[in-house]
Scaffold this motif. Sequence first.
Motif, short mmCIF file in Angstrom:
data_model
loop_
_atom_site.label_atom_id
_atom_site.label_comp_id
_atom_site.label_asym_id
_atom_site.label_seq_id
_atom_site.Cartn_x
_atom_site.Cartn_y
_atom_site.Cartn_z
N PHE A 39 0.82 -1.21 0.00
CA PHE A 39 0.00 0.00 0.00
C PHE A 39 0.86 1.26 0.00
O PHE A 39 0.53 2.25 -0.67
CB PHE A 39 -0.92 0.01 1.23
N GLN A 40 1.93 1.24 0.75
CA GLN A 40 2.75 2.45 0.90
C GLN A 40 3.34 2.88 -0.45
O GLN A 40 3.24 4.05 -0.83
CB GLN A 40 3.86 2.19 1.91
N GLU A 41 3.93 1.95 -1.17
CA GLU A 41 4.54 2.30 -2.46
C GLU A 41 3.46 2.64 -3.48
O GLU A 41 3.64 3.55 -4.31
CB GLU A 41 5.39 1.14 -2.97
N ALA A 42 2.33 1.93 -3.42
CA ALA A 42 1.23 2.22 -4.34
C ALA A 42 0.71 3.65 -4.12
O ALA A 42 0.46 4.38 -5.08
CB ALA A 42 0.10 1.21 -4.16
N GLU A 43 0.57 4.04 -2.87
CA GLU A 43 0.11 5.40 -2.58
C GLU A 43 1.10 6.44 -3.08
O GLU A 43 0.72 7.49 -3.61
CB GLU A 43 -0.12 5.57 -1.08
N LYS A 44 2.38 6.17 -2.92
CA LYS A 44 3.40 7.11 -3.40
C LYS A 44 3.29 7.33 -4.90
O LYS A 44 3.38 8.46 -5.40
CB LYS A 44 4.80 6.59 -3.05
N LEU A 45 3.10 6.24 -5.63
CA LEU A 45 2.97 6.35 -7.08
C LEU A 45 1.72 7.13 -7.48
O LEU A 45 1.75 7.96 -8.40
CB LEU A 45 2.93 4.95 -7.71
N LEU A 46 0.64 6.89 -6.76
CA LEU A 46 -0.60 7.62 -7.06
C LEU A 46 -0.48 9.09 -6.69
O LEU A 46 -0.99 9.97 -7.41
CB LEU A 46 -1.77 6.98 -6.33
N GLN A 47 0.19 9.38 -5.60
CA GLN A 47 0.41 10.78 -5.23
C GLN A 47 1.25 11.48 -6.29
O GLN A 47 0.98 12.64 -6.65
CB GLN A 47 1.09 10.85 -3.86
N LYS A 48 2.23 10.78 -6.82
CA LYS A 48 3.06 11.35 -7.88
C LYS A 48 2.21 11.61 -9.12
O LYS A 48 2.33 12.67 -9.76
CB LYS A 48 4.20 10.39 -8.22
N ALA A 49 1.35 10.66 -9.46
CA ALA A 49 0.47 10.83 -10.62
C ALA A 49 -0.42 12.05 -10.44
O ALA A 49 -0.64 12.83 -11.38
CB ALA A 49 -0.38 9.58 -10.83
N LEU A 50 -0.91 12.26 -9.22
CA LEU A 50 -1.83 13.36 -8.96
C LEU A 50 -1.10 14.71 -8.86
O LEU A 50 -1.71 15.76 -9.05
CB LEU A 50 -2.64 13.09 -7.69
N ILE A 51 0.18 14.69 -8.58
CA ILE A 51 0.97 15.93 -8.64
C ILE A 51 1.13 16.35 -10.10
O ILE A 51 0.98 17.52 -10.45
CB ILE A 51 2.35 15.73 -7.98
N ILE A 52 1.41 15.36 -10.96
CA ILE A 52 1.57 15.65 -12.39
C ILE A 52 0.25 16.04 -13.02
O ILE A 52 0.18 16.99 -13.81
CB ILE A 52 2.17 14.41 -13.11
N ASP A 53 -0.79 15.31 -12.70
CA ASP A 53 -2.12 15.56 -13.28
C ASP A 53 -3.16 15.49 -12.16
O ASP A 53 -3.76 14.45 -11.91
CB ASP A 53 -2.43 14.53 -14.36
N PRO A 54 -3.37 16.61 -11.45
CA PRO A 54 -4.26 16.61 -10.29
C PRO A 54 -5.71 16.23 -10.62
O PRO A 54 -6.46 15.87 -9.72
CB PRO A 54 -4.19 18.06 -9.78
N GLU A 55 -6.08 16.32 -11.89
CA GLU A 55 -7.47 16.06 -12.25
C GLU A 55 -7.64 14.72 -12.97
O GLU A 55 -8.67 14.49 -13.62
CB GLU A 55 -7.99 17.21 -13.12
N CYS A 56 -6.67 13.85 -12.85
CA CYS A 56 -6.78 12.53 -13.47
C CYS A 56 -7.75 11.68 -12.64
O CYS A 56 -7.43 11.23 -11.54
CB CYS A 56 -5.42 11.85 -13.55
N ASP A 57 -8.93 11.47 -13.17
CA ASP A 57 -9.98 10.82 -12.40
C ASP A 57 -9.64 9.38 -12.06
O ASP A 57 -9.98 8.89 -10.98
CB ASP A 57 -11.31 10.90 -13.14
N ILE A 58 -8.97 8.65 -12.94
CA ILE A 58 -8.67 7.26 -12.64
C ILE A 58 -7.65 7.17 -11.50
O ILE A 58 -7.71 6.27 -10.67
CB ILE A 58 -8.16 6.50 -13.89
#
Length: 640
Positions: free
Chosen positions: A547-566
């Motif tokens: 979970f920890q690494e998965a959350e980090k990757l998703l946080q990174k994705a949302l920094i790059i594209d904060p409105e990425c719904d998926i």
Amino acid sequence: MSAETISAPFAPNTALHTSSLSSQSSLLPLWNRLSSWASDNKATVYTIAGVAIIATGAGIVYYRSDSRTGGASGAEADAKKKASKKERRKAKKDKEKDEAQPESKVEPEGDQQEAKRNVPTVETDPSEDLPQLDPSTVDSFSDQERKGFATKLKVAGNKAYGDKSYNEAIDLYGKAILCKPDPIFYSNRAACYNALGNWDKVVEDTTAAIALDNEYVKALNRRANAYEHLEKYSEALLDATASCIIDGFRNEQSVQSVERLLKKVAEAKGKAILDGKQKRLPSPTFVTNYLQSFRPRPRPAGLEETADLNEDSGKGQLRAGLAAMEKKTGDGYDAASTAFDKALELGDLDEHEAFAYNMRGTFTYLRGEHADALMDLDKSVELQPSLTQSYIKRASMHLEVGNREGAAADFEKAMEHKQDDPDIYYHRAQLHFILAEFGDAAKDYQRSIDLDQDFIFSHIQLGVTQYKMGTIASSMATFRRTMKKFDKMPDVYNYYGELLLDQQKYSEAIEKFETAIEMEKQTKPLGMNVLPLVNKALALFQWKQDFQEAEKLLQKALIIDPECDIAVATMAQLLLQQGKVTEALKYFERAAELSRTEGEIVNALSYAEATRTQLEVQEKYPQLANRLQGMGGLPGPGMR
């Protein structure tokens, strides 16, 4: 999240979403992957309103059950849907009839009350003399006398109810309550008020019954029904959910009530959100994926970068919009949308007028303003019937609102003007794919490839379609050829990784996602597609439950594209799986904010409301939350 839900049809990553038209959904539905993981871990899955609950030791996960892919044809699926609607209508009527009936037995007392509730008792003849009771005289009787009178009054009340003498029954049950405040007496009197349509009184009496027995299923169902008639859908949803949990989700009628109520809650809130929603472009990932579903073409003659144009003219603004689009960033897309609007305001576009309407219609559509977008595309084809892309885009809009015939007609019109346009076949294949007509889809994808070998998404979608058809070897071979031909394109590695992930080849899948991530960084540093990051997060979640690494990757994705719904929806799921329900709720609500259409908003809110209801159940019925956590292996008809 589906898009009945988050949809921009015909974009390249519609891929394996048969229930969705999502342009930024991954090839294999997120909810399918979560459910596969849950199945592997022997979790119990229940269906609630197309949202399933995975009860595990770590928490509860919701996912769309209708996103599951199966071997049924479109016709078979339609038949099942029709049958399901009939069954649901019948079940609803049966449930309402059942809830209107009073119970014919006195509630047992003591610790074995629940076990005794289903044991019939011997009842006295209601024709016997009934006592004269009122609040001033009831205290003069002994406990034993009051209990005996209560039995007689309740039996007489049942007879009056059976004779449809509801007011008489209400009086008799009221006197029985004076003798003994029993939850069944309150619930039976509520049945009388139910028959009279006095919903406030139904709520009052069922609330009294539940106060005496907070796991009284029939009272919970009756109150849920009354709340629904009062249009208090959130309150009804809470009661219906509690009833389902008490019954272990074995009562299909109760489960269907939750499905119906969850939809009503989401629709009511969704309409309010849509009415006050400011129209804006979706995430850059979404827009990029939609735009790149059309083959890149050179700018129209006269709009080249070297053309001598006044930037404040219509043509100058049209060219400025094309240049801004090429940045593939949120700011770039906003600037392009503004420029296309201004180009048509300034006018004097000459031969580029139809193209200008096409581009403005495209961005108007992406903002979710379908009526205005259709008007622009109508004008475009009127001015230049040979501009086939306008027919294709209009077809996608028809399909998004369920107008399949309109979509098919536009493809036919496009072919009348340019039969050898590969984009027509590619997008018509998407129509077939969405309708689960995989054989026809494969033919159109192949035709698109025959006309133009250099468009990567025709190859990718052909491979995905073969996978859906069950020809796994052919699909893998198609992807290997595609990777060889387009070895510098991140998209093919991302999607091939998804197929590997579906086959639980985790290490290989992660390797492909990482390759795609590095290529995205190198080729599109300002407009990186974040889907490979999301997919890698999912792979780590499924494989190692990291979970920890998965959350980090998703946080990174949302920094790059904060409105990425998926990315937002995936983060919500991961948080929910860890039992971080309050945090998950915020992400589900954010997903609703990012949705473009009413259907998308309702879908996102369904998750949010299911999560919110879970929180309310935990707060109001803590013993039920604990029970649900312990249902690890309990089967039931709600399982999918």
